[in-house]
Design an enzyme around this catalytic site. Structure first.
Site, PDB file in Angstrom:
ATOM      1  N   ASN A 133      -3.802  -6.195  19.193  1.00 39.92           N
ATOM      2  CA  ASN A 133      -2.403  -6.638  19.232  1.00 39.92           C
ATOM      3  C   ASN A 133      -1.502  -5.665  18.476  1.00 39.92           C
ATOM      4  O   ASN A 133      -1.742  -5.367  17.318  1.00 39.92           O
ATOM      5  CB  ASN A 133      -2.332  -8.039  18.586  1.00 39.92           C
ATOM      6  CG  ASN A 133      -0.913  -8.575  18.534  1.00 39.92           C
ATOM      7  OD1 ASN A 133      -0.072  -8.212  19.362  1.00 39.92           O
ATOM      8  ND2 ASN A 133      -0.666  -9.454  17.576  1.00 39.92           N
TER       9      ASN A 133
ATOM     10  N   ARG B 142       0.810  -1.233   0.000  1.00 36.92           N
ATOM     11  CA  ARG B 142       0.000   0.000   0.000  1.00 36.92           C
ATOM     12  C   ARG B 142       0.839   1.277   0.000  1.00 36.92           C
ATOM     13  O   ARG B 142       0.307   2.368  -0.187  1.00 36.92           O
ATOM     14  CB  ARG B 142      -0.981  -0.030   1.186  1.00 36.92           C
ATOM     15  CG  ARG B 142      -2.140  -1.003   0.932  1.00 36.92           C
ATOM     16  CD  ARG B 142      -3.046  -1.110   2.127  1.00 36.92           C
ATOM     17  NE  ARG B 142      -3.603   0.178   2.502  1.00 36.92           N
ATOM     18  CZ  ARG B 142      -3.872   0.527   3.755  1.00 36.92           C
ATOM     19  NH1 ARG B 142      -3.629  -0.296   4.745  1.00 36.92           N
ATOM     20  NH2 ARG B 142      -4.380   1.708   4.013  1.00 36.92           N
TER      21      ARG B 142
ATOM     22  N   LYS C 213       9.142  -0.663   2.433  1.00 35.15           N
ATOM     23  CA  LYS C 213       8.370   0.167   3.375  1.00 35.15           C
ATOM     24  C   LYS C 213       9.211   0.657   4.547  1.00 35.15           C
ATOM     25  O   LYS C 213       9.160   1.842   4.901  1.00 35.15           O
ATOM     26  CB  LYS C 213       7.160  -0.623   3.893  1.00 35.15           C
ATOM     27  CG  LYS C 213       6.373   0.161   4.919  1.00 35.15           C
ATOM     28  CD  LYS C 213       5.030  -0.439   5.208  1.00 35.15           C
ATOM     29  CE  LYS C 213       5.092  -1.648   6.079  1.00 35.15           C
ATOM     30  NZ  LYS C 213       3.762  -2.097   6.498  1.00 35.15           N
TER      31      LYS C 213
END
Ligand code: UD1
Length: 451
Positions: A170, A15, A22
């Site tokens: 989490n 994305r 990333k």
């Protein structure tokens, strides 16, 4: 207790829509991964293992340039977080301490949170870091608690509607004895909605063995993961807001805080003034009582007490400004030490140079440091006076109290107390200006008659 960090950094980050892995996208002047390493380093780990996959070579280079002692392991196929941690198994074979799993795309972890996880480990076999999420989001696993015991973690895709409504989620971080962790990981399967080996499975597996698992809670902002450029921009904005507040609290004057950009490691002393639109790249220290005037850009430099920089100045890596130095508008300084009280006030480039104390560098002075192949140094002594528009063709040195005439191109050393003039001598021709004008005007009149 001994600690080994395992930082997961193999994911593609689809994305982000980027060729750059990333974890290498920068936040406050440093890749996300370096923030994670920085946070983890507070645990003073015996070993740090980084699990790389997508763009592994670039990830390796970035990690090693920050800390040459880290170990990089490759996860060539991304089969899930348990599979990722499993890549560190060989490196941590026989390690008799805890593993702390961190994510390379989670930059804001606080030391205090890591300490609370360590404290909880005294009573539990596994400690997971969770947070209460403000808005329900599919990307996080839900923590199923029984009192202070964590029973299991269920991923959103695998959760019932009831479980999906749980807000205690989490972060992905976990602390556990190394050998136990690898034993449990060996039992993790991939029979789930994603077909991945989930690290979160170790919680249920530990409970099945009668072990004790708990979750420590932190603030949502701390475990903010970054999946998209929108997330990255939001994280940057959050970081800058906190950095500005910290600077103000630390006694730095910021008349327009929202326009000042800090790097992750900017250090600014008390009673320094940072005017509007100043940008700090990595590696800047500004001592107390300095002034950084508007629209200046600083990186990799040190500004001592009482110095004034800008407006519109650029300090590049290796710029060392001593006390009470003045660097004015449209001046660039790179890899240069500027002695106490020296002034470089207008339109100059000073690169690969050492300047003494109380020297004055005239407007438009340039150290010609690059011959097209190699860089050379310029040395200028104390109390020297460099005339405006002097070209200092390096390597060259100017002695103490020496002077250069304006417009000089200085190609050889100037001894102390000397005046060097290196420009064509002035020639004066009386009445010549008027004669020249008359000739030119006559030419123009002839041309106009002809057209
Ligand atoms: C994971 C957790 C989820 C938690 C969330 C927090 C699992 C199964 N799920 O979600 O409970 O709420 O993190 O962000 O653990 N990575 C690898 N190799 C892989 C897969 C992931 O290195 O094979 C790395 C990614 O680069 C990233 C991190 O692990 O740094 C988390 O991966 P991501 O896909 O973002 O998280 P989820 O697995 O969806």
């Amino acid at each position: 207790m001994k600690t080994a960090l395992v930082i997961l950094a193999a994911g593609k980050g689809t994305r982000m829509n980027s060729d750059l892995p990333k974890v290498l996208h920068p936040l406050a002047g440093a890749p996300l991964l370096i923030h994670a390493m920085h946070a983890g380093a507070r645990l003073v780990p015996e070993k740090t293992v980084i699990v790389a996959g997508h763009g592994a070579d670039r990830v390796r280079r970035a990690a090693l340039s920050h800390d040459a002692s880290v170990e990089i392991v490759l996860q060539s196929e991304q089969l899930g977080t348990a599979h990722a941690v499993d890549q560190a198994r060989a490196v941590l074979e026989g390690f008799d301490g805890d593993v702390v799993v961190l994510f390379g795309d989670t930059p804001f972890l606080q030391a205090e949170t890591l300490e609370r996880m360590l404290a909880a480990r005294a009573e539990h076999d596994i400690v997971v870091l969770g947070f209460d999420i403000a808005e329900v989001q599919p990307r996080y696993g839900r923590l199923i608690m029984q009192g202070d015991r964590l029973e299991r973690i269920v991923e959103y895709k695998d959760a019932t509607e009831e479980e999906r409504a749980i807000r205690f989620t989490n972060s992905g971080l976990l602390r556990c004895d190394a050998q136990l962790l690898f034993e449990l990981i060996a039992e993790v399967g991939n029979d789930n909605a994603s077909g991945e080996y989930y690290l979160t499975e170790v919680v249920a597996l530990a409970n099945a063995r009668g072990l004790s698992v708990t979750a420590v809670k932190c603030d949502e902002t701390e475990t903010l993961g970054i999946d998209s450029r929108t997330d990255l921009a939001a994280a940057e904005a959050g970081y800058q807001t906190r950095a500005r507040t910290k600077a103000l609290t630390d006694g730095v004057t910021l008349p327009a805080p929202d326009t000042v950009h800090f790097a992750f490691d900017t250090v600014i002393g008390r009673d320094t003034v940072i005017e509007p639109n100043v940008v700090f790249g990595p590696g800047v220290t500004v001592e107390s009582g300095a002034t950084i005037r508007a629209f200046s850009h600083l990186e990799g430099c040190h500004v001592a007490r009482g110095a004034v920089v800008g407006p519109y100045a650029r300090l590049r890596p290796g710029a060392e400004l001593s006390e009470n130095v003045r660097v004015g508008n449209f001046v660039e300084i790179k890899n240069a030490q500027i002695g106490e009280g020296t002034k470089v006030n207008h339109l100059s480039y000073i690169g690969d140079a050492t300047l003494g104390t109380q020297t004055n560098v005239g407007a438009g002075t340039i150290t010609c440091n690059y011959d097209g192949v190699l860089k050379h140094r310029t040395e200028i002594g104390d109390n020297a006076f460099i005339g405006s528009n002097t070209m200092l063709v390096a390597p060259v040195s100017i002695g103490d109290r020496a002077m250069t005439g304006s417009g000089s191109v200085i190609t050889s050393d100037v001894e102390a107390d000397a005046l060097a003039i290196a420009r064509a001598p002035q020639v004066e021709k009386p009445g010549m200006a008027t004669k020249l004008f008359d000739i030119l005007k006559a030419k123009k009149a002839k041309l106009q008659r002809g057209s």
